[in-house]
Write an enzyme that holds these catalytic residues in place. Structure first.
Site, PDB file in Angstrom:
ATOM      1  N   ASP A 179      70.325   7.082  23.616  1.00  0.00           N
ATOM      2  CA  ASP A 179      68.993   7.495  23.168  1.00  0.00           C
ATOM      3  C   ASP A 179      68.538   6.379  22.246  1.00  0.00           C
ATOM      4  O   ASP A 179      69.048   6.244  21.132  1.00  0.00           O
ATOM      5  CB  ASP A 179      69.047   8.834  22.420  1.00  0.00           C
ATOM      6  CG  ASP A 179      67.663   9.363  22.073  1.00  0.00           C
ATOM      7  OD1 ASP A 179      66.855   8.571  21.547  1.00  0.00           O
ATOM      8  OD2 ASP A 179      67.389  10.556  22.292  1.00  0.00           O
ATOM      9  N   HIS A 180      67.608   5.539  22.706  1.00  0.00           N
ATOM     10  CA  HIS A 180      67.330   4.304  21.963  1.00  0.00           C
ATOM     11  C   HIS A 180      66.743   4.572  20.586  1.00  0.00           C
ATOM     12  O   HIS A 180      66.786   3.702  19.715  1.00  0.00           O
ATOM     13  CB  HIS A 180      66.453   3.358  22.779  1.00  0.00           C
ATOM     14  CG  HIS A 180      65.020   3.777  22.909  1.00  0.00           C
ATOM     15  ND1 HIS A 180      64.549   4.506  23.969  1.00  0.00           N
ATOM     16  CD2 HIS A 180      63.951   3.546  22.104  1.00  0.00           C
ATOM     17  CE1 HIS A 180      63.261   4.710  23.820  1.00  0.00           C
ATOM     18  NE2 HIS A 180      62.866   4.149  22.701  1.00  0.00           N
ATOM     19  N   HIS A 242      64.537  12.466  22.128  1.00  0.00           N
ATOM     20  CA  HIS A 242      64.238  11.636  20.961  1.00  0.00           C
ATOM     21  C   HIS A 242      63.896  12.471  19.725  1.00  0.00           C
ATOM     22  O   HIS A 242      64.435  12.245  18.631  1.00  0.00           O
ATOM     23  CB  HIS A 242      63.066  10.703  21.255  1.00  0.00           C
ATOM     24  CG  HIS A 242      63.284   9.777  22.401  1.00  0.00           C
ATOM     25  ND1 HIS A 242      64.482   9.149  22.651  1.00  0.00           N
ATOM     26  CD2 HIS A 242      62.441   9.358  23.376  1.00  0.00           C
ATOM     27  CE1 HIS A 242      64.373   8.390  23.727  1.00  0.00           C
ATOM     28  NE2 HIS A 242      63.150   8.501  24.186  1.00  0.00           N
TER      29      HIS A 242
END
Length: 507
Positions: A179-180, A242
């Site tokens: 999950d950036h 996110h």
């Protein structure tokens, strides 16, 4: 750092070009890659090693935050890359890949540690993992790790099925779910700020905090992702992953020197304590919207249903705002407001912690009420921390006046999210990756929302592109006596009137 063979599925794709190759290059420049490091890129097309290497060089030149000014270093970097054509469903291609990897490991005298990065659509994850196992690619004497990009499923049932399939080839300790947002430097600092600042740690409780706001605004529309986005919507594309990850990161209380396992257990506990929403109550806690035609930065843009490959009858959500509650001693009674959407007025990702306002009781009826203390974590487009405090202004009869203490980093010197995540994966550090427990609990919490949307129990509010979303999202906070910070005229005036003390860092 141990030697590794980096196997990249989807090596000619957009993510590889824009993020993965530049991230690896910056790690290379910082000497954060193993000395014996090589990459085998995989794709459907037939390419020579030389053509592939030229593409990697072009990617680095175009997208790296550090300019490729040293031709010797750049040449050394791209020389580590090789290419092989592979059809994901063809088992004999994996046998050929294994032979190529083993040959390269012998040439370089490498320990057979292998990292498999799946930069492909999620519909291919299970097939690739199965073929890695059956071909023997994952059976070498060294370690193996699997890196996958979200989405991790389309709903709770599909997420569980995907996890079951992956677990047949890799253990949970070997799966690194990217999950950036968890790679953003400011997100990674949240825990350290609490641990190393006793004052902040003491304030991190419902005794002092009035509410927490988590915002991720985008100015872009659906762009090239119509096929995916019209099935996912904002709730699947952003909220379930996110936004809930940011919630977990801001809500956890971590002891000093916490282990990755402690972090994961704390995050899991936050999700377990998140008060569930029942299908019939969704409409009073969740606002959904869809952008209509409007203007962004002086440019007219079409509405969502006028975008290419989007049906005129689409009821997909491009905006979602929600009020959440955590039923735990530290947070009981503190509302968490989360919102995210496309085609909004500005691009920004931030967390705002609004503290309670005892000073209001000290202000006389005639004078202007003091502004609340705010702690703001900015993550995009620039990273920084701002603390808003109050003081008396002697030039205006001692009225309350906000002051701002700012810390803003030079964003050009900050590592990008994929640099942090790839480095941690190479080290085998899972702290800033999504554990299956978190993924499952997130889908479990979101499931009633998806059902309510499907049954049309939650109205879809249109909002003009270039605004901050539907007015109903403002009403969500207004009924509790709050408002969204930093997107109203009132908030703009606060910043202009406040005396500002800034500390700028080059780090």
């Amino acid at each position: 750092m141990e030697t590794v063979t980096f196997v990249l599925f989807g090596a000619t794709g957009d993510l590889a070009k824009r993020k993965i190759y530049p991230a690896l290059y910056n790690l290379f420049l910082e000497q954060k890659l193993p000395k014996c490091f090589h990459v085998i890129g995989l794709g459907r097309r037939e390419l020579s090693d030389e053509v592939f290497q030229a593409g990697v060089e072009q990617s680095v030149t175009q997208f790296s935050r550090r300019k490729a000014n040293d031709p010797v270093s750049l040449k050394s970097f791209v020389h580590a890359f090789r290419y092989q054509a592979l059809d994901i469903g063809r088992k004999e291609d994996y046998t050929k890949l294994l032979q190529r990897i083993e040959q390269r490991e012998r040439e370089l005298n490498l320990t057979p540690n292998r990292m498999f990065y799946l930069s492909v659509g999620p519909e291919f994850f299970a097939a690739i993992a199965t073929n890695i196992k059956e071909s023997g690619l994952g059976s070498a004497a060294g370690w193996k790790r699997l890196l996958i990009e979200k989405p991790f499923g389309h709903d709770l049932q599909s997420a569980r099925e995907l996890n079951r399939q992956l677990s047949e080839a890799f253990s949970e300790q070997e799966i690194f779910r990217i999950d950036h947002y968890l790679g953003k430097p400011m997100v990674q600092k949240l825990g350290a700020l609490q641990q190393n600042n006793p004052v902040l740690d003491a304030l991190w409780t419902n005794r002092y905090i009035a509410n927490v706001q988590i915002t991720a605004n985008e100015t872009v529309g659906v762009e090239e992702r119509a096929g995916y986005y019209d099935r996912a919507g904002a709730v699947r594309d952003m909220f379930q992953n996110h936004m809930l990850q940011l919630l977990m990161m801001v809500a956890i209380h971590l002891p000093k020197n916490s282990t990755p396992e402690e972090v994961r257990l704390k995050k899991k506990k936050v999700m377990e304590d998140l008060v569930p929403l029942h299908k019939q109550d969704i409409a009073s806690h969740v606002i959904r919207g869809q952008y209509a035609a409007g203007t962004i930065q002086g440019k007219s843009v079409p509405g969502y249903t006028s975008e290419p490959n989007i049906s005129e009858a689409s009821l997909n959500d491009t905006f979602i705002a929600a009020k959440l509650q955590i039923d735990a001693p530290f947070w009981r009674g503190v509302p968490f407001y989360i919102r995210t959407g496309k085609r909004l007025k500005e691009k920004s990702t931030r967390i705002v912690v609004e503290f309670k306002e005892p000073l209001k009781q000290q202000a006389s009826a005639q004078e202007e009420k003091p502004m609340p203390n705010l702690l703001v974590f900015e993550m995009s487009p620039h990273e920084g921390i701002t603390l808003q405090l109050n003081t008396r202004d002697p030039q205006h009869q001692g009225a309350f006046k906000p002051i701002h203490i700012d810390f803003h980093s030079n964003h050009q010197d900050l590592p990008e999210a994929y640099e942090n995540l790839l480095y941690d994966a190479l080290l085998g550090k899972p702290t800033f990756f999504a554990h299956w427990d978190e993924v499952e609990l997130s889908w479990q919490w979101v499931e009633p929302i998806l059902q309510a949307f499907g049954d049309q129990l939650v109205p879809l509010h249109p909002y003009p592109a270039g605004t901050y979303g539907p007015a109903e999202s403002d009403a969500l906070l207004a009924k509790d006596g709050y408002h969204w910070w930093f997107d109203s005229e009132c908030s703009s005036e606060i910043q202009l009137k406040g005396e500002q003390y800034a500390y700028h860092s080059n780090h």
